[in-house]
Design a protein around this motif. Structure first.
Motif, PDB file in Angstrom:
ATOM      1  N   LEU A  47       0.823  -1.203   0.000  1.00 43.24           N
ATOM      2  CA  LEU A  47       0.000   0.000   0.000  1.00 43.24           C
ATOM      3  C   LEU A  47       0.860   1.257   0.000  1.00 43.24           C
ATOM      4  CD1 LEU A  47      -2.810  -1.041   2.522  1.00 43.24           C
ATOM      5  CD2 LEU A  47      -2.934  -0.913   0.025  1.00 43.24           C
ATOM      6  N   ALA A  48       1.970   1.217   0.738  1.00 44.24           N
ATOM      7  CA  ALA A  48       2.872   2.364   0.749  1.00 44.24           C
ATOM      8  C   ALA A  48       3.455   2.619  -0.636  1.00 44.24           C
ATOM      9  CB  ALA A  48       3.991   2.139   1.766  1.00 44.24           C
ATOM     10  N   PHE A  49       3.792   1.546  -1.339  1.00 45.46           N
ATOM     11  CA  PHE A  49       4.306   1.655  -2.703  1.00 45.46           C
ATOM     12  C   PHE A  49       3.284   2.359  -3.603  1.00 45.46           C
ATOM     13  CE2 PHE A  49       5.112   0.221  -6.974  1.00 45.46           C
ATOM     14  CZ  PHE A  49       6.486   0.130  -7.076  1.00 45.46           C
ATOM     15  N   ILE A  50       2.037   1.910  -3.540  1.00 42.28           N
ATOM     16  CA  ILE A  50       0.988   2.509  -4.372  1.00 42.28           C
ATOM     17  C   ILE A  50       0.778   3.975  -4.009  1.00 42.28           C
ATOM     18  CG2 ILE A  50      -1.468   2.410  -4.954  1.00 42.28           C
ATOM     19  CD1 ILE A  50      -1.313  -0.622  -4.462  1.00 42.28           C
ATOM     20  N   VAL A  51       0.669   4.245  -2.713  1.00 44.90           N
ATOM     21  CA  VAL A  51       0.433   5.620  -2.265  1.00 44.90           C
ATOM     22  C   VAL A  51       1.567   6.541  -2.689  1.00 44.90           C
ATOM     23  CG1 VAL A  51       0.275   7.092  -0.222  1.00 44.90           C
ATOM     24  CG2 VAL A  51      -1.068   4.993  -0.342  1.00 44.90           C
ATOM     25  N   SER A  52       2.805   6.076  -2.532  1.00 43.89           N
ATOM     26  CA  SER A  52       3.957   6.917  -2.841  1.00 43.89           C
ATOM     27  C   SER A  52       4.039   7.234  -4.328  1.00 43.89           C
ATOM     28  CB  SER A  52       5.249   6.239  -2.374  1.00 43.89           C
ATOM     29  OG  SER A  52       6.359   7.074  -2.584  1.00 43.89           O
ATOM     30  N   TYR A  53       3.915   6.220  -5.171  1.00 39.29           N
ATOM     31  CA  TYR A  53       4.049   6.451  -6.613  1.00 39.29           C
ATOM     32  C   TYR A  53       2.876   7.248  -7.172  1.00 39.29           C
ATOM     33  CZ  TYR A  53       8.218   3.616  -7.287  1.00 39.29           C
ATOM     34  OH  TYR A  53       9.509   3.147  -7.265  1.00 39.29           O
ATOM     35  N   VAL A  54       1.657   6.887  -6.763  1.00 38.56           N
ATOM     36  CA  VAL A  54       0.496   7.632  -7.253  1.00 38.56           C
ATOM     37  C   VAL A  54       0.511   9.054  -6.699  1.00 38.56           C
ATOM     38  CG1 VAL A  54      -2.022   7.746  -7.274  1.00 38.56           C
ATOM     39  CG2 VAL A  54      -0.879   5.552  -7.558  1.00 38.56           C
ATOM     40  N   GLY A  55       0.858   9.189  -5.430  1.00 37.70           N
ATOM     41  CA  GLY A  55       0.918  10.516  -4.835  1.00 37.70           C
ATOM     42  C   GLY A  55       1.925  11.420  -5.511  1.00 37.70           C
ATOM     43  N   SER A  59      -0.486  13.914 -10.522  1.00 35.12           N
ATOM     44  CA  SER A  59      -0.837  15.247 -11.033  1.00 35.12           C
ATOM     45  C   SER A  59       0.374  16.179 -10.939  1.00 35.12           C
ATOM     46  CB  SER A  59      -2.014  15.828 -10.232  1.00 35.12           C
ATOM     47  OG  SER A  59      -2.373  17.105 -10.728  1.00 35.12           O
ATOM     48  N   PRO A  60       1.367  16.010 -11.837  1.00 35.35           N
ATOM     49  CA  PRO A  60       2.550  16.876 -11.782  1.00 35.35           C
ATOM     50  C   PRO A  60       2.183  18.343 -12.000  1.00 35.35           C
ATOM     51  CG  PRO A  60       2.479  15.628 -13.834  1.00 35.35           C
ATOM     52  CD  PRO A  60       1.406  15.068 -12.961  1.00 35.35           C
ATOM     53  N   THR A  61       2.599  19.176 -11.069  1.00 37.43           N
ATOM     54  CA  THR A  61       2.260  20.607 -11.107  1.00 37.43           C
ATOM     55  C   THR A  61       3.524  21.426 -10.917  1.00 37.43           C
ATOM     56  OG1 THR A  61       0.099  20.116 -10.130  1.00 37.43           O
ATOM     57  CG2 THR A  61       0.843  22.406 -10.065  1.00 37.43           C
ATOM     58  N   PRO A  62       3.777  22.409 -11.791  1.00 33.83           N
ATOM     59  CA  PRO A  62       5.003  23.209 -11.642  1.00 33.83           C
ATOM     60  C   PRO A  62       4.988  24.046 -10.370  1.00 33.83           C
ATOM     61  CG  PRO A  62       3.549  24.167 -13.303  1.00 33.83           C
ATOM     62  CD  PRO A  62       2.965  22.832 -12.946  1.00 33.83           C
ATOM     63  N   LEU A 278       9.944   5.286  -1.249  1.00 33.82           N
ATOM     64  CA  LEU A 278      10.109   6.743  -1.181  1.00 33.82           C
ATOM     65  C   LEU A 278      11.184   7.259  -2.135  1.00 33.82           C
ATOM     66  CD1 LEU A 278       9.909   7.302   2.689  1.00 33.82           C
ATOM     67  CD2 LEU A 278       8.104   7.677   0.994  1.00 33.82           C
ATOM     68  N   GLY A 279      12.271   6.516  -2.269  1.00 35.37           N
ATOM     69  CA  GLY A 279      13.419   7.027  -3.017  1.00 35.37           C
ATOM     70  C   GLY A 279      13.206   7.145  -4.507  1.00 35.37           C
ATOM     71  N   ASN A 280      12.599   6.144  -5.146  1.00 38.07           N
ATOM     72  CA  ASN A 280      12.456   6.178  -6.599  1.00 38.07           C
ATOM     73  C   ASN A 280      11.521   7.276  -7.105  1.00 38.07           C
ATOM     74  OD1 ASN A 280      14.293   4.136  -6.845  1.00 38.07           O
ATOM     75  ND2 ASN A 280      12.815   2.540  -7.316  1.00 38.07           N
ATOM     76  N   PRO A 281      10.291   7.397  -6.587  1.00 36.31           N
ATOM     77  CA  PRO A 281       9.422   8.446  -7.121  1.00 36.31           C
ATOM     78  C   PRO A 281       9.895   9.862  -6.814  1.00 36.31           C
ATOM     79  CG  PRO A 281       8.378   7.366  -5.259  1.00 36.31           C
ATOM     80  CD  PRO A 281       9.594   6.558  -5.595  1.00 36.31           C
ATOM     81  N   SER A 282      10.677  10.043  -5.766  1.00 39.66           N
ATOM     82  CA  SER A 282      11.142  11.382  -5.399  1.00 39.66           C
ATOM     83  C   SER A 282      12.495  11.731  -6.002  1.00 39.66           C
ATOM     84  CB  SER A 282      11.243  11.490  -3.867  1.00 39.66           C
ATOM     85  OG  SER A 282      12.261  10.635  -3.368  1.00 39.66           O
ATOM     86  N   SER A 283      13.082  10.803  -6.764  1.00 38.72           N
ATOM     87  CA  SER A 283      14.460  10.976  -7.232  1.00 38.72           C
ATOM     88  C   SER A 283      14.628  12.040  -8.303  1.00 38.72           C
ATOM     89  CB  SER A 283      14.983   9.639  -7.784  1.00 38.72           C
ATOM     90  OG  SER A 283      14.271   9.288  -8.957  1.00 38.72           O
ATOM     91  N   GLY A 284      13.539  12.403  -8.987  1.00 39.97           N
ATOM     92  CA  GLY A 284      13.655  13.324 -10.110  1.00 39.97           C
ATOM     93  C   GLY A 284      13.876  12.631 -11.429  1.00 39.97           C
ATOM     94  N   GLY A 285      13.875  11.295 -11.407  1.00 39.15           N
ATOM     95  CA  GLY A 285      14.103  10.554 -12.634  1.00 39.15           C
ATOM     96  C   GLY A 285      12.948  10.666 -13.609  1.00 39.15           C
ATOM     97  N   LEU A 292       7.119  17.890  -8.625  1.00 42.09           N
ATOM     98  CA  LEU A 292       6.654  16.946  -7.618  1.00 42.09           C
ATOM     99  C   LEU A 292       5.939  17.665  -6.478  1.00 42.09           C
ATOM    100  CD1 LEU A 292       9.770  14.593  -7.311  1.00 42.09           C
ATOM    101  CD2 LEU A 292       7.602  14.072  -8.449  1.00 42.09           C
ATOM    102  N   PRO A 293       5.016  16.964  -5.799  1.00 47.08           N
ATOM    103  CA  PRO A 293       4.426  17.535  -4.580  1.00 47.08           C
ATOM    104  C   PRO A 293       5.508  17.836  -3.546  1.00 47.08           C
ATOM    105  CG  PRO A 293       3.153  15.648  -5.335  1.00 47.08           C
ATOM    106  CD  PRO A 293       4.409  15.677  -6.169  1.00 47.08           C
ATOM    107  N   ALA A 294       5.172  18.703  -2.599  1.00 48.40           N
ATOM    108  CA  ALA A 294       6.169  19.236  -1.667  1.00 48.40           C
ATOM    109  C   ALA A 294       6.926  18.146  -0.921  1.00 48.40           C
ATOM    110  CB  ALA A 294       5.485  20.180  -0.683  1.00 48.40           C
ATOM    111  N   PHE A 295       6.230  17.121  -0.423  1.00 43.05           N
ATOM    112  CA  PHE A 295       6.894  16.085   0.368  1.00 43.05           C
ATOM    113  C   PHE A 295       7.958  15.372  -0.449  1.00 43.05           C
ATOM    114  CE2 PHE A 295       7.049  11.539   1.535  1.00 43.05           C
ATOM    115  CZ  PHE A 295       7.588  11.657   2.804  1.00 43.05           C
ATOM    116  N   TRP A 296       7.601  14.895  -1.648  1.00 42.09           N
ATOM    117  CA  TRP A 296       8.545  14.154  -2.481  1.00 42.09           C
ATOM    118  C   TRP A 296       9.667  15.068  -2.975  1.00 42.09           C
ATOM    119  CZ3 TRP A 296       3.450  13.033  -2.067  1.00 42.09           C
ATOM    120  CH2 TRP A 296       3.115  11.700  -1.791  1.00 42.09           C
ATOM    121  N   SER A 297       9.341  16.305  -3.262  1.00 42.79           N
ATOM    122  CA  SER A 297      10.371  17.253  -3.687  1.00 42.79           C
ATOM    123  C   SER A 297      11.392  17.494  -2.585  1.00 42.79           C
ATOM    124  CB  SER A 297       9.715  18.576  -4.095  1.00 42.79           C
ATOM    125  OG  SER A 297      10.677  19.541  -4.452  1.00 42.79           O
TER     126      SER A 297
END
Length: 370
Positions: A47-55, A59-62, A278-285, A292-297
Motif C-alpha cells: 500500500l505504501a508503494f501505491i500511495v507513494s508512486y500515485v501521490g 498530477s505533476p504541477t510546476p 520513497l526514493g524512486n518516485p522522489s528521485s527526479g528521474g 513533484l508535490p512538496a513532500f517528495w520534492s
C-alpha cells in the motif's frame, strides 16, 4: 460383514478431517503470529508503494521552476515581478545581467530555463536544457507560450542541452541508478541471509563490508559499460560513471547491511521503504523536483536514488556542475552505514556473548558398516 458407517450430515471425509483437532493444530502451527505479522507487513509495504508512486506522479504541477531573465534593467525588473506574481508560484524568476550569463546559469544548473527578452521587437527566446529533465523543459515552454500569447508576443524555444541520441527521453541516468541501488541492497540482504539466524559479529561485519566494497567497484564498472560502450546512451564518461556507480552501490549496500544488522527483518523492510517506496518516485528521474508535490520534492535529494540520479545527469550533461551535495549525501550513506553496521554488530556481541565467532564446522556422518 458390517458396512462402514457414512459420515454424519453428509460430510465428506475431507470436510470431517478439516474439523479434526489435528487440522486445528496444523493450522495454528502454520499461521503463527510471526507469519501473520510478515503478511501484514507485506500488505503495508504494498500500500505504501501505491500511495507513494500515485501521490508523486498522479498530477505533476510546476512549483518554482528556476528561470533566469535577461532583459534591459527596467524591463527585467518588471518581467521578474510578473513571473513571480503568477498564481500558485509555477516559476521563480531571477534577473541575469546578460543573455550569456543566463545561458551559463542553465548549463551550470543554477536555473532550469532562461528567458531572453527582445527589447527591439516582439520575438523573445526561451533557453532550456531537456537533458536535465524533459518534463520541466516542456512545462517551462508551455508557461512561456501562454504568457507570450497574452502579451501578443512570440517565443522561440532553444534546447541548448538535449539528451544524447541514445538516451531517448533522458531517463537512462535514472534507470542506471535504480539498478545500482537495487543491486546494492539486494547483495547485502543475500549475504545476511546466507549467514543464517546467528547475530553478526564485528569481524564478520568487516568482512562483509570489504566484500561489498569489491562488489560496488565491479558493479560500477559493469553499469558504466552497459550505458556507455554497449548501448551508447551515456558515452564518454566511462570512468566517472564507474566511480559514481561504486559510490551509489556502496551507499545502498552499507545502509542495508547496517539496518539489517540492527533491526533484522524489519531492517530489510525499512530499506525497501527508503530506497524503493520513497526514493524512486522522489528521485527526479521521472519528474524533477519542481513538478513533484512538496513532500517528495523535499526528500528526493536526501536519498540515494535522487542523489545518484542528479550526480549522473550533471556529470554527463553539465560538466559536473551542482554535484557537491549529491556526493556528500552518498558518502554519508556509505560511511554512516558502515559505521552503524559495525556498531550494531558490536551490540549484538554484547547481547549474545556466547555466539560462535565463526560458522561451526559440520563433520560428515560416518558411513554405515558393510
Amino acid at each position: 460383514m458390517k458396512a462402514p458407517s457414512s459420515p454424519p450430515s453428509g460430510e465428506s471425509p475431507i470436510e470431517r478431517d478439516s474439523k479434526s483437532p489435528v487440522f486445528a493444530a496444523e493450522f495454528k502451527d502454520a499461521v503463527t503470529l510471526r507469519a501473520f505479522g510478515l503478511v501484514l507487513g507485506g500488505l503495508l509495504v504494498q500500500l505504501a508503494f501505491i500511495v507513494s508512486y500515485v501521490g508523486a506522479f498522479h498530477s505533476p504541477t510546476p512549483h518554482r521552476i528556476a528561470v533566469a531573465v535577461a532583459a534591459p534593467q527596467q524591463a527585467s525588473a518588471k518581467i521578474v515581478a510578473q513571473l513571480n506574481a503568477l498564481s500558485d508560484d509555477p516559476v521563480k524568476a531571477t534577473a541575469a545581467p546578460s543573455a550569456e550569463t543566463a545561458r551559463q546559469w542553465v548549463l551550470t544548473r543554477k536555473t532550469d530555463a532562461a528567458f531572453l527578452f527582445d527589447a527591439a521587437g516582439t520575438k523573445d527566446t526561451l533557453l532550456v536544457a531537456s537533458a536535465g529533465g524533459p518534463s520541466v523543459s516542456q512545462t517551462a515552454t508551455q508557461i512561456a507560450q501562454k504568457i507570450e500569447t497574452a502579451q501578443k508576443r512570440q517565443i522561440t524555444v532553444s534546447d541548448i542541452r538535449p539528451p544524447n541520441a541514445g538516451d531517448g527521453r533522458g531517463m537512462t541516468s535514472f534507470y542506471l541508478v535504480v539498478g545500482w541501488v537495487i543491486g546494492g541492497y539486494l547483495t547485502a540482504t543475500i549475504m545476511g541471509m546466507a549467514a543464517g539466524t546467528r547475530p553478526a559479529n564485528r569481524q564478520r561485519t568487516l568482512i562483509r563490508l570489504a566484500v561489498l566494497a569489491v562488489y560496488a567497484a565491479v558493479s560500477g564498472i559493469a553499469g558504466a559499460a552497459v550505458v556507455g560502450p554497449v548501448f551508447g546512451a551515456l558515452d564518454g564518461h566511462f570512468w566517472a560513471l564507474s566511480g559514481i556507480g561504486a559510490l551509489v552501490v556502496l551507499a545502498s549496500a552499507a545502509t542495508a547491511l547496517a539496518l539489517q544488522t540492527l533491526l533484522g527483518l524489519l531492517g530489510t523492510g525499512l530499506v525497501i521503504l527508503l530506497f524503493v517506496v520513497l526514493g524512486n518516485p522522489s528521485s527526479g528521474g521521472v519528474y524533477p523536483a519542481p513538478l513533484l508535490p512538496a513532500f517528495w520534492s523535499a526528500i528526493g535529494q536526501a536519498l540515494p536514488p535522487g542523489a545518484g540520479t542528479t550526480l549522473v545527469r550533471n556529470t554527463v550533461y553539465f560538466s559536473g556542475h551542482a554535484v557537491t551535495s549529491a556526493v556528500w549525501v552518498l558518502g554519508a550513506y556509505a560511511v554512516g552505514g558502515a559505521v552503524l553496521a559495525w556498531v550494531a554488530s558490536w551490540r549484538n556481541e554484547r547481547r549474545h556473548p556466547n555466539a560462535p565467532a565463526t560458522e561451526p564446522e559440520t563433520l560428515p556422518e560416518p558411513s554405515p558398516a558393510g
